[in-house]
Design a protein around this motif. Structure first.
Motif, mmCIF file in Angstrom:
data_model
loop_
_atom_site.group_PDB
_atom_site.id
_atom_site.type_symbol
_atom_site.label_atom_id
_atom_site.label_comp_id
_atom_site.label_asym_id
_atom_site.label_seq_id
_atom_site.Cartn_x
_atom_site.Cartn_y
_atom_site.Cartn_z
ATOM 1 N N SER A 190 -65.105 32.908 19.289
ATOM 2 C CA SER A 190 -64.783 33.939 20.186
ATOM 3 C C SER A 190 -63.563 33.896 20.604
ATOM 4 O O SER A 190 -62.597 35.120 20.685
ATOM 5 N N ASP A 191 -62.804 32.589 21.180
ATOM 6 C CA ASP A 191 -61.356 32.654 21.289
ATOM 7 C C ASP A 191 -60.365 32.738 20.109
ATOM 8 O O ASP A 191 -59.333 33.580 20.252
ATOM 9 N N PHE A 192 -60.717 32.519 18.994
ATOM 10 C CA PHE A 192 -59.941 32.719 17.797
ATOM 11 C C PHE A 192 -59.839 34.341 17.404
ATOM 12 O O PHE A 192 -58.664 34.558 17.147
ATOM 13 N N THR A 193 -60.907 34.933 17.500
ATOM 14 C CA THR A 193 -60.919 36.314 16.996
ATOM 15 C C THR A 193 -60.648 37.097 18.186
ATOM 16 O O THR A 193 -60.418 38.561 18.135
ATOM 17 N N GLY A 194 -60.748 36.713 19.575
ATOM 18 C CA GLY A 194 -60.217 37.690 20.768
ATOM 19 C C GLY A 194 -61.792 38.579 21.141
ATOM 20 O O GLY A 194 -61.595 39.495 21.901
ATOM 21 N N HIS A 195 -62.796 38.220 20.447
ATOM 22 C CA HIS A 195 -64.098 38.822 20.776
ATOM 23 C C HIS A 195 -64.938 38.128 21.822
ATOM 24 O O HIS A 195 -64.767 36.891 21.987
ATOM 25 N N SER A 196 -65.774 38.585 22.592
ATOM 26 C CA SER A 196 -66.665 37.869 23.673
ATOM 27 C C SER A 196 -67.797 37.027 22.690
ATOM 28 O O SER A 196 -68.010 37.322 21.708
ATOM 29 N N THR A 210 -49.640 25.652 5.224
ATOM 30 C CA THR A 210 -50.588 25.334 6.741
ATOM 31 C C THR A 210 -50.099 23.748 6.829
ATOM 32 O O THR A 210 -49.676 23.460 8.030
ATOM 33 N N PHE A 211 -50.293 22.931 5.834
ATOM 34 C CA PHE A 211 -49.880 21.751 6.095
ATOM 35 C C PHE A 211 -48.536 21.261 6.516
ATOM 36 O O PHE A 211 -48.049 20.613 6.944
ATOM 37 N N TYR A 212 -47.656 22.180 5.452
ATOM 38 C CA TYR A 212 -46.122 22.043 5.891
ATOM 39 C C TYR A 212 -45.899 22.405 7.349
ATOM 40 O O TYR A 212 -45.211 21.638 7.952
ATOM 41 N N LYS A 213 -46.319 23.378 8.131
ATOM 42 C CA LYS A 213 -46.072 23.741 9.467
ATOM 43 C C LYS A 213 -46.794 22.584 10.170
ATOM 44 O O LYS A 213 -46.206 22.458 11.360
ATOM 45 N N ALA A 214 -47.966 22.098 9.892
ATOM 46 C CA ALA A 214 -48.467 21.015 10.689
ATOM 47 C C ALA A 214 -47.831 19.698 10.740
ATOM 48 O O ALA A 214 -47.314 19.280 11.517
ATOM 49 N N MET A 215 -46.794 19.466 9.523
ATOM 50 C CA MET A 215 -45.910 18.282 9.388
ATOM 51 C C MET A 215 -44.825 18.704 10.374
ATOM 52 O O MET A 215 -44.385 17.621 11.063
ATOM 53 N N LEU A 216 -44.299 19.998 10.524
ATOM 54 C CA LEU A 216 -43.121 20.017 11.516
ATOM 55 C C LEU A 216 -43.547 20.119 12.857
ATOM 56 O O LEU A 216 -42.789 19.766 13.840
ATOM 57 N N ALA A 217 -44.807 20.753 13.028
ATOM 58 C CA ALA A 217 -45.236 20.879 14.575
ATOM 59 C C ALA A 217 -45.850 19.944 15.243
ATOM 60 O O ALA A 217 -46.244 19.973 16.452
ATOM 61 N N LEU A 218 -46.901 19.232 14.587
ATOM 62 C CA LEU A 218 -47.789 18.263 15.408
ATOM 63 C C LEU A 218 -47.206 17.024 15.964
ATOM 64 O O LEU A 218 -48.133 16.350 16.275
ATOM 65 N N THR A 261 -57.017 20.046 16.556
ATOM 66 C CA THR A 261 -56.058 20.045 15.145
ATOM 67 C C THR A 261 -56.825 21.056 14.204
ATOM 68 O O THR A 261 -55.971 21.768 13.528
ATOM 69 N N LYS A 262 -58.248 20.689 13.815
ATOM 70 C CA LYS A 262 -58.961 21.755 12.889
ATOM 71 C C LYS A 262 -58.661 22.927 13.100
ATOM 72 O O LYS A 262 -58.338 23.834 12.147
ATOM 73 N N TYR A 263 -58.669 23.442 14.445
ATOM 74 C CA TYR A 263 -59.036 24.897 14.754
ATOM 75 C C TYR A 263 -57.335 25.305 14.882
ATOM 76 O O TYR A 263 -57.107 26.422 14.259
ATOM 77 N N TRP A 264 -56.562 24.408 15.036
ATOM 78 C CA TRP A 264 -55.157 24.936 15.164
ATOM 79 C C TRP A 264 -54.782 25.118 13.662
ATOM 80 O O TRP A 264 -53.948 26.147 13.249
ATOM 81 N N LEU A 265 -55.204 24.198 12.686
ATOM 82 C CA LEU A 265 -54.963 24.419 11.108
ATOM 83 C C LEU A 265 -55.441 25.703 10.720
ATOM 84 O O LEU A 265 -54.668 26.455 10.040
ATOM 85 N N LEU A 266 -56.594 26.233 11.158
ATOM 86 C CA LEU A 266 -57.278 27.324 10.634
ATOM 87 C C LEU A 266 -56.512 28.543 11.214
ATOM 88 O O LEU A 266 -56.521 29.460 10.498
ATOM 89 N N ARG A 267 -55.915 28.459 12.281
ATOM 90 C CA ARG A 267 -55.517 29.763 12.923
ATOM 91 C C ARG A 267 -54.077 29.596 12.267
ATOM 92 O O ARG A 267 -53.492 30.890 12.139
ATOM 93 N N VAL A 268 -53.461 28.791 12.124
ATOM 94 C CA VAL A 268 -52.026 28.901 11.388
ATOM 95 C C VAL A 268 -52.471 29.424 9.934
ATOM 96 O O VAL A 268 -51.698 30.314 9.488
ATOM 97 N N CYS A 269 -53.290 29.088 9.143
ATOM 98 C CA CYS A 269 -53.828 29.482 7.934
ATOM 99 C C CYS A 269 -53.935 30.944 7.926
ATOM 100 O O CYS A 269 -53.517 31.863 7.076
ATOM 101 N N ARG A 270 -54.830 31.483 8.960
ATOM 102 C CA ARG A 270 -55.057 32.815 9.156
ATOM 103 C C ARG A 270 -53.709 33.768 9.410
ATOM 104 O O ARG A 270 -53.610 34.814 8.971
ATOM 105 N N ASN A 271 -52.909 33.108 10.297
ATOM 106 C CA ASN A 271 -51.446 33.783 10.693
ATOM 107 C C ASN A 271 -50.889 34.052 9.404
ATOM 108 O O ASN A 271 -50.124 34.859 9.223
ATOM 109 N N LEU A 272 -50.787 32.917 8.756
ATOM 110 C CA LEU A 272 -49.904 33.047 7.437
ATOM 111 C C LEU A 272 -50.355 33.898 6.337
ATOM 112 O O LEU A 272 -49.726 34.789 6.078
#
Length: 160
Positions: A132-138, A38-46, A53-64
């Motif tokens: 809600s945005d992160f999971t796609g639920h209302s 996750t932090f490697y991707k952050a280093m490349l993309a941020l 940033t925090k929410y972006w990192l959590l989303r990257v971690c979840r996707n990984l």
């Protein structure tokens, strides 16, 4: 990204990203790998502007984590085999008093969805709307699911 900015980002969010990764996979070594990736991707993309940033990192971690699961369906060990013994569990070492140990054990007995919701809301300090945005639920569905997860956690705590 400048070296100082990345170091600051790492110090600020390492613990939250690691705990979130651990809540997903319940394996110390895999959580470390997910956090590092996750932090490697952050280093490349941020270098790009990211609104939160925090929410972006959590989303990257979840996707990984989900990418790993999809790619390694046949190689993933059963959960019981993948868990470390209690002596080696880093979170268990952090939890010193009995009340926290009971809470930790009860959290581990919950479904992945309940653990994820409670971890994001309480430990990650994420808002209902962000979850809600992160999971796609209302937002209403997230509130209901969070309430039910709390109720299940309370029941587990009372049973123990």
């Amino acid at each position: 990204m400048k070296k100082d900015a990345f170091g600051e980002l790492y110090c600020l969010y390492f613990k939250q990203v690691y705990l979130y990764a651990y809540s997903l996979c319940r394996n110390h070594h895999m959580a470390e790998d997910l956090t590092n990736d996750t932090f490697y991707k952050a280093m490349l993309a941020l270098d790009k502007e990211v609104p939160s940033t925090k929410y972006w990192l959590l989303r990257v971690c979840r996707n990984l984590f989900f990418d790993f699961c999809r790619k390694n369906r046949d190689k993933i060990l059963p959960l019981e085999d993948a868990l470390l013994s209690r002596d080696e569990d880093p979170l268990e070492k952090l939890l010193q008093d009995e009340k926290h140990r009971r809470l930790y054990r009860a959290m581990q007995a919950l479904s992945q969805w309940d653990r994820e919701l409670l971890t994001m809301f309480y430990y990650g300090e994420c808002s209902i709307h962000w979850i809600s945005d992160f999971t796609g639920h209302s937002p209403g569905a997230v509130k209901t699911a969070l309430s039910r997860a709390r109720s299940r956690l309370k029941n587990l705590m009372q049973e123990e």
